[in-house]
Design a protein around this motif. Structure first.
Motif, PDB file in Angstrom:
ATOM      1  N   UNK A 169      46.360  42.885  24.505  1.00 22.85           N
ATOM      2  CA  UNK A 169      45.105  42.157  24.255  1.00 22.85           C
ATOM      3  C   UNK A 169      45.238  40.665  24.514  1.00 22.85           C
ATOM      4  N   UNK A 170      46.431  40.248  24.920  1.00 22.41           N
ATOM      5  CA  UNK A 170      46.621  38.861  25.359  1.00 22.41           C
ATOM      6  C   UNK A 170      46.792  38.923  26.874  1.00 22.41           C
ATOM      7  N   UNK A 171      45.745  38.521  27.565  1.00 22.23           N
ATOM      8  CA  UNK A 171      45.763  38.658  29.029  1.00 22.23           C
ATOM      9  C   UNK A 171      45.847  37.291  29.685  1.00 22.23           C
ATOM     10  N   UNK A 172      46.242  37.332  30.971  1.00 18.43           N
ATOM     11  CA  UNK A 172      46.210  36.112  31.767  1.00 18.43           C
ATOM     12  C   UNK A 172      45.217  36.371  32.893  1.00 18.43           C
ATOM     13  N   UNK A 173      44.296  35.467  33.074  1.00 24.47           N
ATOM     14  CA  UNK A 173      43.220  35.687  34.047  1.00 24.47           C
ATOM     15  C   UNK A 173      43.803  35.978  35.427  1.00 24.47           C
ATOM     16  N   UNK A 174      43.274  36.992  36.066  1.00 26.27           N
ATOM     17  CA  UNK A 174      43.731  37.383  37.397  1.00 26.27           C
ATOM     18  C   UNK A 174      42.558  37.231  38.367  1.00 26.27           C
ATOM     19  N   UNK A 175      42.619  36.186  39.172  1.00 27.67           N
ATOM     20  CA  UNK A 175      41.521  35.882  40.089  1.00 27.67           C
ATOM     21  C   UNK A 175      41.523  36.788  41.313  1.00 27.67           C
ATOM     22  N   UNK A 210      40.507  43.185  41.678  1.00 28.09           N
ATOM     23  CA  UNK A 210      39.173  43.682  42.078  1.00 28.09           C
ATOM     24  C   UNK A 210      38.448  44.373  40.931  1.00 28.09           C
ATOM     25  N   UNK A 211      39.235  44.936  39.991  1.00 27.77           N
ATOM     26  CA  UNK A 211      38.590  45.655  38.877  1.00 27.77           C
ATOM     27  C   UNK A 211      38.331  44.742  37.674  1.00 27.77           C
ATOM     28  N   UNK A 212      38.846  43.531  37.745  1.00 26.33           N
ATOM     29  CA  UNK A 212      38.747  42.644  36.564  1.00 26.33           C
ATOM     30  C   UNK A 212      37.759  41.514  36.759  1.00 26.33           C
ATOM     31  N   UNK A 213      36.960  41.572  37.831  1.00 24.03           N
ATOM     32  CA  UNK A 213      36.021  40.474  38.102  1.00 24.03           C
ATOM     33  C   UNK A 213      34.596  41.002  38.207  1.00 24.03           C
ATOM     34  N   UNK A 214      33.657  40.174  37.855  1.00 23.60           N
ATOM     35  CA  UNK A 214      32.252  40.561  37.995  1.00 23.60           C
ATOM     36  C   UNK A 214      31.535  39.502  38.821  1.00 23.60           C
ATOM     37  N   UNK A 215      30.848  39.993  39.848  1.00 27.65           N
ATOM     38  CA  UNK A 215      30.077  39.060  40.684  1.00 27.65           C
ATOM     39  C   UNK A 215      28.697  38.905  40.047  1.00 27.65           C
ATOM     40  N   UNK A 216      28.352  37.679  39.696  1.00 31.89           N
ATOM     41  CA  UNK A 216      27.100  37.449  38.967  1.00 31.89           C
ATOM     42  C   UNK A 216      25.949  37.076  39.899  1.00 31.89           C
ATOM     43  N   UNK A 255      35.654  36.483  35.273  1.00 29.72           N
ATOM     44  CA  UNK A 255      36.344  37.579  34.585  1.00 29.72           C
ATOM     45  C   UNK A 255      35.350  38.620  34.047  1.00 29.72           C
ATOM     46  N   UNK A 256      35.645  39.866  34.332  1.00 26.27           N
ATOM     47  CA  UNK A 256      34.763  40.961  33.905  1.00 26.27           C
ATOM     48  C   UNK A 256      34.709  41.033  32.373  1.00 26.27           C
TER      49      UNK A 256
END
Lengths: 324, 529
Positions: free
Chosen positions: B151-157, B160-166, B178-179
């Protein structure tokens, strides 16, 4: 025209002084090791920082209470000061038996007529007490130059006390010393008498007593004004009398002003005792007719003149005081 | 006691030599009479009770925001994002501000019955933090509660599965973050504002964004239009981030921003001379300077580096504010300016800088030549408001060893950028158009970024873009004491001594130039009139 010429001269002198100052700084810096091995020079644009005033009430006297200084002072006090003062002032000590049954620390409050008072009072105290005494000394008088401050702190074990304005720092320092077991000698009048009569007691001693719970010992010193009064240029020998009163322990109800009045009354009673007898003084005290330390005459020469009618301790049989 | 303000001093014959940082070391330089030296303001008084101040900030939010307690509900999704290893500099002594704030937020979340909590280090394209670095920033209590459960994550830019295009802003900037942050009912962002550039919408819009999103403001045109990064209202970088931040808000993503400022108490008491004015150095300061200089000249640079990177700064929190992003950041900037602004009258022909051993991107690492350029031209040059300290066409002289040395774990793409790109051209626009994409999309760099502790493949480009405004503004850049080959590769001129550099500068700015030395760090911002 003349004033313009004067202004011009002033401007030239000012500019020359600045130039010389800069040259002096530069020449001085050329003689010492260069930075960082030597001290840095001060840029011309920077005002030299004023040295913090370490004199007056800010003078640190802690060093004077270190064991080595205590020992040195004791040697000087016992082997030199005490014999000399007793030779000059030939004190008669009254009331010192109270110390046999009391434990300190105490606050000694005495009337003040001479620079001899502190030394005399100190040397009239029992040995176990005088070795652990500090004296409150006027910060503006005894601590205004490094030499005087050193002398006052080392020889008299004096601590600076602000007398011209209310200063929490000096009061806290004195209270701290009392809490640590030091006895305090203080002259509540705030200075030597200018005319032989007493001055109103200030509340500092009373405040310290209330704050620390230490008992106040009222003391009356008689005769020192004749030996070295205020303004006297020559020290003469004579006789003096030091009278210790009963301790005044502050109560919860006391405030500093009322307690200071009680202390002043007690010293006045001792003064009366010095002029008459213990019994007469006590009777007058009971009847609330003890003569005031401050006298009852007008100001000026008559008041000063009348103070000389006080009996000399060497002639106690002449009860011409208080003035009728 | 109030701290003394920063000021500008004119050098005369009795001015002692001035301290210049020189990488993992320092030296004293005698500046010509008539030069100016800008001294920073002394550290402001710290908050007496930072924990109490944090609680007050959470209870009394700024702007249109409810207190944190009112935003925390059982069953909600809470994401706590926090600034990464690049802040503060040097890393601060324990407890880190992030630990204090996050513990306070977590305590309230626990009281409110919030179970779904994830912590994210807002890395953007920075390297992943090590366990020790995370433990230092968050404290063992937080780390051990979250890290073992993933539950302690480091942002991964690049996930592909961890991002949301707004979507895109009205200027066509793509917003992809970040998703987990997008799906959360509340993002609490915990920021440290070391300089006026940090914080605000930049926290989420940059810290939690993807390369696709970042490239819209991390480019040459934006950097050249940002004058400067320390002045939000004249910074295109900030304008772009603000547009993106507002767009994120419009999509219904709720952010509770917590920003903190630090005073400039940068170096521990052993090195107190580094933040004192030279004429005030006492015997201890001089002894420390001499002893440390002598020792450092005898020991290998590797050892010196490890000693320097073990320095923990006694920075103290000078303010904390929470609530709505823009209202919070406005107050934060006031605090930063109060600590760092120094009024300076007019520009000069030459600006001199001593560059230290550390920048935001080489904590526990090497300040390679690209980072040297970025630190000098990207950061220190931009520590101004209104106009640069040096006039257009002027000369920047920097002091740094600038060794040809890279950390292959942290900066793999920097090595190739230095070898392949800078050997061809130093023109930022050409570099951007010709080389950026191939580095940004290189699978090996992406792999190292996602799984190791490497900066993203495109990161050295961004470092060079940071320099774009200064490169366009300056007539010449000289590095004193640097490795000539490395300095030349950067397109700068190497000089052996400061006096040599001043002589070289005269070719550009004339025979009687005005000179300003910026005595940083500790940090200051020159408010140039």
């Amino acid at each position: 025209m003349e004033s313009a010429s004067k202004n011009f001269h002033k401007a030239v002198i000012g500019a020359t002084k600045l130039k010389l100052k800069s040259e002096y700084r530069h020449a001085k810096s050329a003689l010492r090791p260069s930075f960082p091995y030597g001290k840095p020079t001060l840029p011309g644009a920077i005002e030299p920082e004023k040295k913090k005033n370490k004199l007056g009430v800010d003078y640190n006297t802690d060093w004077a209470r270190k064991p080595a200084m205590k020992f040195a002072r004791r040697v000087v006090l016992e082997s030199l000061a005490r014999p000399v003062i007793h030779l000059i002032a030939s004190p008669t000590i009254l009331g010192d038996e109270i110390f046999q049954s009391l434990k300190g620390p105490f606050i000694f409050t005495a009337n003040h007529a001479s620079h001899l008072d502190t030394g005399l009072l100190l040397t009239c105290l029992p040995e176990n007490i005088r070795g652990k005494c500090v004296a409150a000394a006027a910060a503006d008088y005894f601590f205004d130059t490094p030499m005087k401050a050193f002398f006052a702190a080392s020889v008299l074990n004096a601590v600076p006390m602000e007398r011209l304005k209310v200063n929490r720092k000096s009061a806290l320092m004195a209270a701290d010393l009392i809490d640590k077991g030091w006895n305090l000698i203080i002259f509540p009048e705030g200075g030597r008498t200018p005319d032989g009569w007493g001055q109103p007691f200030k509340g500092g001693a009373a405040y310290l007593a209330i704050r620390t719970g230490a008992p106040i010992i009222p003391v009356h010193i008689h005769g020192t004004r004749q030996l070295l009064g205020k303004g006297a240029r020559r020290l003469v020998t004579g006789t003096t009398r030091v009278t210790f009163g009963k301790p005044i322990t502050p109560t919860e109800k006391d405030d500093a002003r009322k307690l200071a009045e009680r202390v002043q009354d007690a010293v006045a009673c001792l003064a009366d005792e010095a002029a008459t007898t213990f019994w007469e003084a006590k009777k007058r005290n009971a009847n609330k007719t003890t003569p005031s330390l401050e006298g009852h005459l007008d100001k000026g020469w008559r008041k000063s003149f009348a103070s000389y009618s006080l009996p000399s301790p060497s002639r106690p049989s002449r009860p011409s005081w208080p003035p009728k | 006691m109030s701290s003394r303000p920063g000021f500008v001093m004119e050098v005369d014959r009795s001015t002692p030599p001035t301290l210049f940082w020189h990488g993992e070391g320092w030296k004293l330089e005698k500046l010509p009479s008539g030069s100016r030296i800008i001294y920073p303001k002394e550290p402001m008084e710290a908050l007496r009770d930072p924990d109490r101040a944090i609680q007050d900030a959470l209870d009394n939010p700024l702007g249109e925001s409810e207190p944190l307690d009112a935003l925390l509900k059982p069953g909600m999704k809470l994401t706590i994002a926090f600034d990464d290893i690049s802040l503060p500099l040097p890393p601060m002594q324990k407890p880190d501000i992030r630990q204090r704030v996050i513990e306070a937020v977590l305590t309230r979340a626990a009281n409110a019955g919030v179970d779904d909590v994830v912590l994210i280090a807002a890395l953007a394209l920075h390297r992943r933090m090590t366990e020790a670095e995370l433990r230092h920033a968050l404290g063992n209590r937080v780390y051990d509660s979250f890290a073992p459960h993933g539950l302690l994550k480091q942002h991964d830019a690049e996930d592909p599965d961890g991002l949301t295009y707004l979507g895109t802003t009205d200027k066509g900037e793509e917003v992809e973050i970040s998703k987990r942050a997008c799906e959360s009912d509340l993002i609490v962002y915990v920021n440290i504002n070391l300089v006026a550039m940090d914080g605000g919408h930049k926290s989420v819009a940059t810290g939690l964004a993807s390369y696709k999103s970042l490239r819209h403001h991390h480019n040459v045109a934006t950097m050249r239009a940002s004058k400067s990064f320390m002045d939000q209202h004249h910074s295109e970088l900030h304008s772009a981030n603000w547009r993106m931040g507002r767009y994120i808000k419009q999509q219904g993503i709720k952010i509770f921003q917590i920003e903190t400022t630090l005073n400039t108490n940068t170096f521990p008491s052993q090195f107190r001379f580094l933040q004192k004015r030279e004429w005030e150095w006492d015997i201890r300061d001089r002894a420390t300077f001499i002893a440390s200089s002598k020792v450092m000249s005898k020991t290998p640079p590797r050892i010196n580096r490890s000693v320097f990177h073990s320095i923990l700064s006694p920075h103290a929190m000078s303010s904390v504010q929470a609530g709505e992003v823009e209202a919070v950041h406005e107050r934060t900037t006031e605090h930063v300016y109060a600590q760092q602004l120094v009024p300076v009258s007019g520009q000069s022909d030459i600006l001199t800088l001593g560059l230290p051993y550390i920048s935001p991107y080489n904590v526990n690492s090497v300040l390679n030549p690209i980072l040297v350029a970025c630190l000098g031209l990207g950061y220190f040059f931009n520590l101004y408001r209104n106009k640069p300290l040096v006039r257009k066409g002027g000369v920047l002289i920097m002091s740094h060893p600038t060794t040809w040395e890279f950390n292959p774990v942290h900066h793999p793409s920097y090595i190739d950028f230095f070898d392949q790109v800078l050997s061809e051209t130093t023109d930022p626009e050409v570099i951007q158009s010709k080389y950026e994409e191939s580095f940004a999309k290189d699978p090996w760099y992406i792999h190292l970024y996602r799984t190791g502790n490497a900066y993203h493949g495109v990161h050295p480009f961004y470092m060079w873009y940071w320099c774009a405004h200064a490169l366009e503004h300056l007539g010449k850049v000289i590095i004193v004491g640097g490795d000539p080959k490395a300095v030349s590769r950067l397109g700068f001129s190497p000089a052996t001594t400061l006096m040599d550099a001043l002589e070289m500068a005269k070719d550009v700015v004339g025979s009687n130039p005005s000179l300003t030395h910026f005595h940083v760090p500790p940090l200051a911002i020159a408010d140039v009139s």
